[in-house]
Design a protein around this motif. Structure first.
Motif, PDB file in Angstrom:
ATOM      1  N   UNK A 166       0.828  -1.207   0.000  1.00 21.54           N
ATOM      2  CA  UNK A 166       0.000   0.000   0.000  1.00 21.54           C
ATOM      3  C   UNK A 166       0.868   1.265   0.000  1.00 21.54           C
ATOM      4  N   UNK A 167       0.393   2.279  -0.715  1.00 20.02           N
ATOM      5  CA  UNK A 167       1.101   3.560  -0.796  1.00 20.02           C
ATOM      6  C   UNK A 167       0.692   4.420   0.396  1.00 20.02           C
ATOM      7  N   UNK A 168       1.665   4.878   1.154  1.00 17.94           N
ATOM      8  CA  UNK A 168       1.392   5.743   2.303  1.00 17.94           C
ATOM      9  C   UNK A 168       1.221   7.195   1.879  1.00 17.94           C
ATOM     10  N   UNK A 169       2.051   7.639   0.936  1.00 16.75           N
ATOM     11  CA  UNK A 169       2.012   9.034   0.497  1.00 16.75           C
ATOM     12  C   UNK A 169       2.712   9.165  -0.849  1.00 16.75           C
ATOM     13  N   UNK A 170       2.351  10.196  -1.582  1.00 13.18           N
ATOM     14  CA  UNK A 170       3.038  10.554  -2.818  1.00 13.18           C
ATOM     15  C   UNK A 170       4.042  11.656  -2.479  1.00 13.18           C
ATOM     16  N   UNK A 171       5.291  11.448  -2.820  1.00 18.45           N
ATOM     17  CA  UNK A 171       6.330  12.440  -2.566  1.00 18.45           C
ATOM     18  C   UNK A 171       6.528  13.294  -3.800  1.00 18.45           C
ATOM     19  N   UNK A 172       6.698  14.577  -3.598  1.00 19.61           N
ATOM     20  CA  UNK A 172       6.938  15.499  -4.701  1.00 19.61           C
ATOM     21  C   UNK A 172       8.435  15.600  -4.980  1.00 19.61           C
ATOM     22  N   UNK A 173       8.775  16.075  -6.166  1.00 17.61           N
ATOM     23  CA  UNK A 173      10.181  16.271  -6.527  1.00 17.61           C
ATOM     24  C   UNK A 173      10.802  17.314  -5.606  1.00 17.61           C
TER      25      UNK A 173
END
Length: 102
Positions: free
Chosen positions: A57-64
């Motif tokens: 499962x994905x916890x969060x999307x990280x930005x560049x």
């Protein structure tokens, strides 16, 4: 031939071999080294996962450009490298910890 001329000729032939290429300039190139406590930065968007599995499962999307701290790295039995990282903190100031495919 005089011994002095032999010495001068020998020095003239061997001396240039000891000089570095570029005419004897001994200045080292300037490098920026990463400090031990300086954070890593993401190069692009990435998914922070709950475990080191492709279908986790994905916890969060990280930005560049988001700063990360490396906790540890791990190689899966399939040969894929995973990095456990911790974010610097979100809007609420809470740090998140998860896994990125390396």
């Amino acid at each position: 031939m005089d011994w002095r001329w032999t010495w001068v000729l020998g020095l003239a032939l061997i001396g240039p071999a000891a000089l570095p290429a570029g005419g004897g300039e001994r200045r080292q190139p300037e490098l920026r080294r990463r400090q031990a406590r300086e954070p890593l930065l993401t190069t692009g968007a990435a998914s922070l996962k709950a475990s080191p599995r492709r279908h986790a499962p994905v916890l969060a999307q990280l930005e560049a450009g988001e700063p990360l701290e490396l906790v540890r790295s791990w190689w899966s039995p399939s040969g894929r490298r995973w990095l456990q990282v911790q974010t610097a903190g979100g809007p609420a100031g809470l740090a998140r910890r998860g896994w990125l495919a390396g």
